[in-house]
Design an enzyme around this catalytic site. Structure first.
Site, PDB file in Angstrom:
ATOM      1  CE1 TYR A   1      -4.206   1.767   0.749  1.00  0.00           C
ATOM      2  CE2 TYR A   1      -2.661   3.327   1.720  1.00  0.00           C
ATOM      3  CZ  TYR A   1      -3.918   3.040   1.229  1.00  0.00           C
ATOM      4  OH  TYR A   1      -4.883   4.005   1.211  1.00  0.00           O
TER       5      TYR A   1
ATOM      6  CG  PHE B   1      -8.641  14.243 -25.425  1.00  0.00           C
ATOM      7  CD1 PHE B   1      -8.899  13.712 -26.674  1.00  0.00           C
ATOM      8  CD2 PHE B   1      -9.034  13.526 -24.307  1.00  0.00           C
ATOM      9  CE1 PHE B   1      -9.537  12.476 -26.798  1.00  0.00           C
ATOM     10  CE2 PHE B   1      -9.673  12.297 -24.426  1.00  0.00           C
ATOM     11  CZ  PHE B   1      -9.920  11.778 -25.668  1.00  0.00           C
ATOM     12  CG  ASP B   2     -13.298  14.289 -26.511  1.00  0.00           C
ATOM     13  OD1 ASP B   2     -12.310  14.626 -27.177  1.00  0.00           O
ATOM     14  OD2 ASP B   2     -14.185  13.548 -26.928  1.00  0.00           O
TER      15      ASP B   2
ATOM     16  CG  ASP C   1      -3.129  16.335 -22.723  1.00  0.00           C
ATOM     17  OD1 ASP C   1      -2.671  15.221 -22.386  1.00  0.00           O
ATOM     18  OD2 ASP C   1      -4.289  16.481 -23.162  1.00  0.00           O
TER      19      ASP C   1
ATOM     20  CB  ALA D   1      -1.556  11.331 -24.305  1.00  0.00           C
TER      21      ALA D   1
ATOM     22  CE  LYS E   1      -4.567   8.230 -25.130  1.00  0.00           C
ATOM     23  NZ  LYS E   1      -5.368   8.439 -23.909  1.00  0.00           N
TER      24      LYS E   1
ATOM     25  CG  HIS F   1     -19.551  10.342 -29.227  1.00  0.00           C
ATOM     26  ND1 HIS F   1     -19.581  11.370 -28.310  1.00  0.00           N
ATOM     27  CD2 HIS F   1     -18.330   9.776 -29.124  1.00  0.00           C
ATOM     28  CE1 HIS F   1     -18.406  11.417 -27.697  1.00  0.00           C
ATOM     29  NE2 HIS F   1     -17.644  10.462 -28.160  1.00  0.00           N
TER      30      HIS F   1
HETATM   31  N1  F0G Z   1      -5.295  13.820 -23.333  1.00  0.00           N
HETATM   32  C1  F0G Z   1      -5.244  13.365 -24.593  1.00  0.00           C
HETATM   33  C2  F0G Z   1      -4.521  14.136 -25.644  1.00  0.00           C
HETATM   34  C3  F0G Z   1      -5.874  12.142 -24.913  1.00  0.00           C
HETATM   35  O1  F0G Z   1      -5.833  11.703 -26.174  1.00  0.00           O
HETATM   36  C4  F0G Z   1      -6.563  11.436 -23.901  1.00  0.00           C
HETATM   37  C5  F0G Z   1      -7.256  10.174 -24.197  1.00  0.00           C
HETATM   38  C6  F0G Z   1      -6.560  11.962 -22.594  1.00  0.00           C
HETATM   39  C7  F0G Z   1      -5.920  13.165 -22.352  1.00  0.00           C
HETATM   40  C8  F0G Z   1      -7.263  11.280 -21.457  1.00  0.00           C
HETATM   41  O2  F0G Z   1      -6.554  10.175 -21.060  1.00  0.00           O
HETATM   42  O3  F0G Z   1      -8.111   8.268 -21.490  1.00  0.00           O
HETATM   43  O4  F0G Z   1      -6.081   8.019 -20.030  1.00  0.00           O
HETATM   44  O5  F0G Z   1      -8.019   9.329 -19.237  1.00  0.00           O
HETATM   45  N2  F0G Z   1      -7.503   9.778 -25.378  1.00  0.00           N
HETATM   46  C9  F0G Z   1      -8.107   8.526 -25.808  1.00  0.00           C
HETATM   47  C10 F0G Z   1      -8.388   8.580 -27.285  1.00  0.00           C
HETATM   48  C11 F0G Z   1      -9.242   8.062 -24.983  1.00  0.00           C
HETATM   49  O6  F0G Z   1      -9.073   7.637 -27.767  1.00  0.00           O
HETATM   50  O7  F0G Z   1      -7.937   9.478 -27.981  1.00  0.00           O
HETATM   51  P1  F0G Z   1      -7.243   8.874 -20.421  1.00  0.00           P
END
Ligand code: F0G
Length: 459
Positions: A72, A124-125, A215, A217, A258, A450
């Protein structure tokens, strides 16, 4: 014709995927109400929904899984991960979290309050969602080349630095809680950002005293493009480029699902602000778990520590990006338009160009998504007006800048033959494109529709 770059690995374990008939697929997609998120993955032949968490781990990573320390507090795997992340990214403070959006949740409420803004090359969304949950509003500020899919500029993911400064002055610097640089720029088609642009953006942030956050990824794919395309970087190692890029930012959030080639994981990095890190640790404990596991199991932490280095391997990156460039070359040959040049994690096909007779409110990107499943059992997703949804005030369907269908390629999972299946399917659909019909939504939830909406084909 571009040569396919052979895999720099051999295959030790396989997972059988089901071959289905067109008749079966017609039935499955109708049962799923023409929403590919409602399909069972066992009915999908090639799954390109996302490159996130869908990667194949190496034997070294599986070894790490067995070594994982599940303590832990103060686990061995935690210290291995911190050492790897400090070594690669050069930030003093590293906090593991379970995925990218968890890092956003931990950090953003410390930077943004009601009535404030974040500015990004493109949010990103989930990043946008966490800005809004913190009470802020998200402003996108990408260079204009990104909006012209035929423009083959080398760094179409860049921030429009002039516009950034204008926005800061327009809204007032005390209203801008954070500037976020997304590398690579996912929403613009996995397009890279140059070191020069990152440096300029960080200088603007410094001038106005605004925190600058990456950001990150797809940090390794971005570094590979820098090495190939930016003057002065051709002889640097990928790791050197990554360390330099991160040196310009005060903090980063990262979905490790990623480029760290794992199935689950995330990181939050703070360069040297100890006070901010202490606050992040407190929030991590509330939302994710104790600081030395941050929502992950010890085995996943160990696999991540190994994967961070594997993602930097140049032979791997050459194969990885080469695979996507090979797909792009086949589309060029067939006259199929996509966000060019090829992105780092996939191809974003221009569905509006494929189906000029389908208007945005009949969802060309989704029509192509359904056709690809029917044609070859390939699952992709719409990044267009269908995903964008309705105006929250007028409830009118919004018109997206692009009608993309995204082919997100998982890492080390599919072979050249699979890539050819993707190209052949698109070519077959193009030949009968004029007969493809648009879609109508029969039911939708109020947000992120979606994922769950139900559709029917128009007559
Ligand atoms: N930032 C970027 C640029 C991303 O592409 C994603 C996730 C996230 C943040 C969020 O990360 O999913 O680990 O919580 N992108 C995926 C996609 C889901 O399909 O492009 P997460």
């Amino acid at each position: 014709m571009k040569k396919y770059i052979a895999e720099p690995f051999r295959i030790k374990m396989v997972e059988t995927i089901k071959m289905t008939t067109r008749e079966e697929r017609e039935k499955y997609i109708a049962e799923a109400n023409y929403n590919t998120f409602s399909l069972r993955s066992s009915d999908v032949y090639i799954d390109l929904t996302t490159d996130s968490g869908t990667n194949a781990m190496s034997s070294a990573q599986w070894e790490g899984i067995m070594r994982g320390d599940e303590a832990y507090a103060g686990g061995r795997s935690y210290f291995n991960l911190i050492a790897a992340a400090q070594d690669i990214f050069g930030h003093k403070y590293i906090q593991p979290v379970h995925q990218g959006r968890a890092a956003e949740k931990v950090l953003f409420e410390l930077l943004l309050k009601e009535g404030m803004y974040s500015i990004s090359n493109m949010h990103f969304d989930t990043t946008r969602a966490h800005v809004e949950l913190a009470g802020g509003r998200a402003l996108d500020c990408v260079v204009k080349e990104a909006l012209d899919i035929a423009d083959r500029s080398p760094f179409k993911g860049n921030m429009d630095v002039e516009k950034l400064e204008k926005l800061i002055n327009e809204y007032g610097k005390e209203k801008i809680g954070v500037v976020i640089m997304t590398i690579t720029n996912n929403t613009a088609g996995g397009q890279p950002v140059s070191v020069e642009n990152i440096k300029q953006t960080s200088e603007v942030c410094k001038k106005y005293g605004i925190p600058f956050c990456l950001d990150a990824a797809r940090f390794a794919e971005n570094a590979y493009f820098i090495k190939k395309r930016e003057k002065g970087y051709e002889n640097k190692s990928i790791k050197e480029i990554v360390t330099e890029v991160f040196s310009y930012a005060q903090m980063f959030t990262m979905s490790a699902k990623k480029d760290a080639i794992v199935n689950m994981g995330g990181l939050l990095g703070i360069k040297d602000d100890e006070d901010l890190f202490i606050q992040c640790k407190a929030r991590t404990i509330s939302f994710e778990g104790f600081t030395t596991y941050g929502g992950m199991s010890g085995r996943d932490i160990e696999a991540l520590a190994v994967g961070l280095y594997e993602g930097l391997d140049e032979d791997y990156l050459e194969y990885r990006i080469g695979q996507i460039e090979y797909l792009a070359a086949r589309l060029d040959e067939a006259g199929i338009a996509y966000q060019a040049p090829a992105g780092g994690h996939g191809i974003f096909v221009d569905a509006a160009a494929m189906f000029p007779h389908i208007p945005y409110y009949e969802f060309p990107g989704q029509a192509l998504t359904v056709e690809l499943y029917k044609e070859a059992g390939i699952r992709v997703c719409d990044i267009g007006s269908y995903m964008l949804g309705n105006d929250p005030d007028t409830k009118e369907q919004l018109k997206a800048d692009f009608e993309f269908t995204r082919f997100a390629i998982p890492r080390r999972v599919y072979t050249q033959a699979h890539i050819d299946v993707m190209a052949d399917a698109l070519i077959a659909i193009k030949a009968r494109a004029k007969d493809v019909k648009g879609y109508r939504i029969t039911w939708e939830p109020p947000i992120l529709r979606h994922f769950q909406a139900k559709l029917e084909p128009l007559k």
